[in-house]
Design a protein around this motif. Structure first.
Motif, PDB file in Angstrom:
ATOM      1  N   LEU A  70      -5.918  -0.767  -5.140  1.00 54.63           N
ATOM      2  CA  LEU A  70      -7.149  -0.157  -5.056  1.00 54.63           C
ATOM      3  C   LEU A  70      -7.511   0.870  -3.684  1.00 54.63           C
ATOM      4  O   LEU A  70      -7.865   1.941  -3.879  1.00 54.63           O
ATOM      5  N   ALA A  71      -6.805   0.478  -2.774  1.00 57.39           N
ATOM      6  CA  ALA A  71      -6.686   1.176  -1.426  1.00 57.39           C
ATOM      7  C   ALA A  71      -5.801   2.674  -1.508  1.00 57.39           C
ATOM      8  O   ALA A  71      -6.355   3.706  -1.155  1.00 57.39           O
ATOM      9  N   ALA A  72      -4.689   2.481  -2.347  1.00 56.63           N
ATOM     10  CA  ALA A  72      -4.085   3.509  -2.578  1.00 56.63           C
ATOM     11  C   ALA A  72      -4.745   4.551  -3.458  1.00 56.63           C
ATOM     12  O   ALA A  72      -4.864   5.578  -3.304  1.00 56.63           O
ATOM     13  N   VAL A  73      -5.220   4.131  -4.408  1.00 58.41           N
ATOM     14  CA  VAL A  73      -6.063   5.136  -5.469  1.00 58.41           C
ATOM     15  C   VAL A  73      -7.359   5.659  -4.578  1.00 58.41           C
ATOM     16  O   VAL A  73      -7.463   6.960  -4.896  1.00 58.41           O
ATOM     17  N   LEU A  74      -8.010   4.819  -3.638  1.00 60.82           N
ATOM     18  CA  LEU A  74      -9.049   5.350  -3.201  1.00 60.82           C
ATOM     19  C   LEU A  74      -8.729   6.327  -1.946  1.00 60.82           C
ATOM     20  O   LEU A  74      -9.340   7.348  -1.575  1.00 60.82           O
ATOM     21  N   THR A  75      -7.645   6.083  -1.357  1.00 56.88           N
ATOM     22  CA  THR A  75      -7.025   7.038  -0.330  1.00 56.88           C
ATOM     23  C   THR A  75      -6.830   8.289  -0.993  1.00 56.88           C
ATOM     24  O   THR A  75      -7.289   9.295  -0.310  1.00 56.88           O
ATOM     25  N   SER A  76      -6.216   8.332  -2.082  1.00 58.28           N
ATOM     26  CA  SER A  76      -6.087   9.621  -2.744  1.00 58.28           C
ATOM     27  C   SER A  76      -7.211  10.377  -3.168  1.00 58.28           C
ATOM     28  O   SER A  76      -7.596  11.616  -3.052  1.00 58.28           O
ATOM     29  N   PHE A  77      -8.042   9.772  -3.951  1.00 61.69           N
ATOM     30  CA  PHE A  77      -9.404   9.849  -4.371  1.00 61.69           C
ATOM     31  C   PHE A  77     -10.164  10.587  -3.011  1.00 61.69           C
ATOM     32  O   PHE A  77     -10.858  11.728  -3.195  1.00 61.69           O
ATOM     33  N   THR A  78     -10.415  10.106  -1.958  1.00 60.41           N
ATOM     34  CA  THR A  78     -10.956  10.419  -0.869  1.00 60.41           C
ATOM     35  C   THR A  78     -10.515  11.711  -0.272  1.00 60.41           C
ATOM     36  O   THR A  78     -11.144  12.768  -0.009  1.00 60.41           O
ATOM     37  N   LEU A  79      -9.211  11.837  -0.292  1.00 63.78           N
ATOM     38  CA  LEU A  79      -8.521  13.119   0.273  1.00 63.78           C
ATOM     39  C   LEU A  79      -8.937  14.260  -0.614  1.00 63.78           C
ATOM     40  O   LEU A  79      -9.266  15.503  -0.206  1.00 63.78           O
ATOM     41  N   ASN A  80      -8.757  14.131  -2.009  1.00 64.41           N
ATOM     42  CA  ASN A  80      -8.961  15.151  -2.890  1.00 64.41           C
ATOM     43  C   ASN A  80     -10.777  15.550  -2.756  1.00 64.41           C
ATOM     44  O   ASN A  80     -10.951  16.476  -3.136  1.00 64.41           O
ATOM     45  N   LEU A  81     -11.544  14.457  -2.741  1.00 62.10           N
ATOM     46  CA  LEU A  81     -13.022  14.707  -2.751  1.00 62.10           C
ATOM     47  C   LEU A  81     -13.044  15.605  -1.305  1.00 62.10           C
ATOM     48  O   LEU A  81     -14.040  16.692  -1.340  1.00 62.10           O
ATOM     49  N   LEU A  82     -12.634  15.329  -0.349  1.00 65.64           N
ATOM     50  CA  LEU A  82     -12.843  16.176   1.006  1.00 65.64           C
ATOM     51  C   LEU A  82     -12.302  17.672   0.517  1.00 65.64           C
ATOM     52  O   LEU A  82     -12.969  18.700   1.021  1.00 65.64           O
ATOM     53  N   VAL A  83     -11.236  17.802   0.021  1.00 68.98           N
ATOM     54  CA  VAL A  83     -10.791  18.988  -0.438  1.00 68.98           C
ATOM     55  C   VAL A  83     -11.869  19.729  -1.207  1.00 68.98           C
ATOM     56  O   VAL A  83     -12.259  21.197  -1.323  1.00 68.98           O
ATOM     57  N   ALA A  84     -12.300  19.173  -2.353  1.00 66.10           N
ATOM     58  CA  ALA A  84     -13.230  19.823  -3.273  1.00 66.10           C
ATOM     59  C   ALA A  84     -14.674  20.177  -2.615  1.00 66.10           C
ATOM     60  O   ALA A  84     -15.226  21.051  -2.666  1.00 66.10           O
ATOM     61  N   THR A  85     -14.872  19.193  -1.615  1.00 68.50           N
ATOM     62  CA  THR A  85     -16.283  19.554  -0.848  1.00 68.50           C
ATOM     63  C   THR A  85     -16.049  20.713   0.068  1.00 68.50           C
ATOM     64  O   THR A  85     -17.097  21.514   0.035  1.00 68.50           O
TER      65      THR A  85
ATOM     66  N   PHE B 170       0.895  -1.364  -0.099  1.00 71.96           N
ATOM     67  CA  PHE B 170       0.103   0.096   0.242  1.00 71.96           C
ATOM     68  C   PHE B 170       0.756   1.247   0.052  1.00 71.96           C
ATOM     69  O   PHE B 170       0.554   2.154  -0.679  1.00 71.96           O
ATOM     70  N   LYS B 171       1.821   1.212   0.981  1.00 67.32           N
ATOM     71  CA  LYS B 171       2.878   2.432   0.847  1.00 67.32           C
ATOM     72  C   LYS B 171       3.497   2.740  -0.567  1.00 67.32           C
ATOM     73  O   LYS B 171       3.631   3.980  -0.789  1.00 67.32           O
ATOM     74  N   LYS B 172       3.925   1.721  -1.181  1.00 65.01           N
ATOM     75  CA  LYS B 172       4.571   1.795  -2.581  1.00 65.01           C
ATOM     76  C   LYS B 172       3.628   2.337  -3.464  1.00 65.01           C
ATOM     77  O   LYS B 172       4.129   3.200  -4.177  1.00 65.01           O
TER      78      LYS B 172
ATOM     79  N   ILE C 173       1.754   7.676  -6.576  1.00 68.69           N
ATOM     80  CA  ILE C 173       0.771   8.599  -7.100  1.00 68.69           C
ATOM     81  C   ILE C 173       0.691   9.907  -6.027  1.00 68.69           C
ATOM     82  O   ILE C 173      -0.204  10.771  -6.249  1.00 68.69           O
ATOM     83  N   SER C 174       1.571   9.858  -5.227  1.00 66.58           N
ATOM     84  CA  SER C 174       1.222  10.963  -4.029  1.00 66.58           C
ATOM     85  C   SER C 174       1.562  12.433  -4.578  1.00 66.58           C
ATOM     86  O   SER C 174       0.903  13.346  -4.160  1.00 66.58           O
ATOM     87  N   LEU C 175       2.534  12.477  -5.482  1.00 64.63           N
ATOM     88  CA  LEU C 175       2.815  13.747  -6.254  1.00 64.63           C
ATOM     89  C   LEU C 175       1.575  14.351  -6.871  1.00 64.63           C
ATOM     90  O   LEU C 175       1.301  15.533  -6.840  1.00 64.63           O
ATOM     91  N   MET C 176       0.778  13.329  -7.878  1.00 58.25           N
ATOM     92  CA  MET C 176      -0.282  14.087  -8.527  1.00 58.25           C
ATOM     93  C   MET C 176      -1.429  14.217  -7.485  1.00 58.25           C
ATOM     94  O   MET C 176      -2.266  15.280  -7.711  1.00 58.25           O
TER      95      MET C 176
END
Length: 274
Positions: free
Chosen positions: A95-110, A8-10, A15-18
Motif C-alpha cells: 500500500l505504501a509503495a503504490v501511494l508513494t508513487s501516486f503522491t509523486l505523480n500527483l505533485l507533478v500533475a498539480t 517497501f523497497k522491493k 513499479i518505479s519504471l512506470m
C-alpha cells in the motif's frame, strides 16, 4: 518496523519504471500546452492539463493490482508468504509503495496544471475556469491565499480517494486469488460486496458518531465569480459559504477502510495459498 523497509523497497522498485514514465509523460504533456499559450485561446490550452489527474487515478488502479500480480508472475509469492512477517505488514508495504508513487505523480500533475494555469491567466485577461476569473487569483494576495487553500484541500481529498481506491482494489485482487477459476467474476463480485460493506459502515457511523461535530468547509462565493483583476480584488472582501459534511459518515467510512486493510492482511497471512 523490522523488515518493513525491505518489503517497501522491493515493492517500490517493481513499479518505479512506470512511475518515472508516467511522470515524464505528464511533464511533456503540460509543456506542450504551455507552448500553445498565445497561439490558442487560453482556456483551450489550460483545460487539457487537468486530464493527467484522471490518468493518474486509472494508473493507480492498475498499479494497486500489479504490485500483487507481480508476485505471482515472478514466483516471489512463494517466498513472500513463507516469510515470518504478518500479512498486515506485507499489505502495508505494498500500500505504501503504490501511494508513494501516486503522491509523486500527483505533485507533478498539480505543478504542471498550476504552471500552465498561471501562464495562461496572466497572458490573456478574462480567463475563466469553473466560472471564476482566474487571472485575479495571481494578481491579488488575498485571492492567491484562497487559491492555495482550495488547491491543498482539493489535493488532499483527491489523495484520500486514491488511498481508498488502492485498498479496495488490492483486496479485490486478493479475493480473486481465492479461486482458480472465474477469477474476474469473483473479483467483480467482491468489488460490489466491498463497496456495500463500506457504505454500511458509513451508515452505522452516522448513528454511532452522531454527536461528533460536522466538518465545516468554507468556500468562496459570488465575489470570486464576478470580480476580475481590474476591479481590484485585493481590496474586495471574499464572501464565503459554509459546507457541512457529516463527520459520523466520514468516520464510519474510515473504519470501513481499516476493515478492508485488515481483511487483506488476514487473507495474505492465513488464507491465500500458492
Amino acid at each position: 518496523m523490522r523488515g518493513f523497509g525491505q518489503l517497501f523497497k522491493k515493492d517500490l522498485e517493481s513499479i518505479s519504471l512506470m512511475t518515472v514514465i508516467l511522470g515524464i509523460g505528464i511533464l511533456l504533456w503540460d509543456t506542450y500546452f504551455y507552448t500553445r499559450i498565445g497561439e490558442w485561446k487560453a482556456e483551450v490550452a489550460i483545460i487539457p492539463t487537468m486530464l493527467p489527474f484522471g490518468v493518474i487515478m486509472f494508473w493507480l488502479v492498475l498499479q494497486a493490482i500489479q504490485v500483487y500480480r507481480h508476485e505471482w508472475q515472478t514466483g516471489g509469492i512463494h517466498l513472500l508468504l513463507a516469510l515470518p512477517q504478518p500479512g498486515s505488514k506485507i499489505a502495508l508495504a505494498k500500500l505504501a509503495a503504490v501511494l508513494t508513487s501516486f503522491t509523486l505523480n500527483l505533485l507533478v500533475a498539480t505543478f504542471g496544471f498550476v504552471w500552465v494555469l498561471r501562464a495562461g491567466s496572466l497572458h490573456s485577461g478574462g480567463v475563466r475556469l469553473f466560472n471564476v476569473a482566474m487571472e485575479a487569483f495571481f494578481q491579488s494576495r488575498e485571492a492567491s491565499s484562497w487559491l492555495i487553500k482550495i488547491a491543498l484541500w482539493s489535493a488532499f481529498a483527491y489523495w484520500l480517494i486514491g488511498v481508498g481506491t488502492v485498498m479496495i482494489f488490492q483486496l479485490v485482487y486478493n479475493c480473486s486469488r481465492l479461486t482458480a477459476r472465474l477469477r474476474f467474476l469473483v473479483g467483480l463480485a467482491s468489488f460490489f460486496v466491498i463497496q456495500w460493506l463500506i457504505g454500511l459502515c458509513g451508515s452505522i457511523g452516522y448513528y454511532v458518531f452522531s454527536r461528533v461535530p460536522d466538518l465545516v468547509i468554507r468556500v468562496p462565493i459570488d465575489t470570486l465569480s464576478r470580480l476580475d483583476s481590474a476591479y481590484g480584488m485585493a481590496q474586495a472582501p471574499v464572501q464565503t459559504a459554509k459546507i457541512l459534511i457529516n463527520s459520523g459518515i466520514l468516520l464510519g467510512n474510515a473504519l470501513g477502510m481499516v476493515l478492508v486493510f485488515l481483511v487483506t492482511g488476514y487473507l495474505l497471512q492465513n488464507v491465500l495459498e500458492v
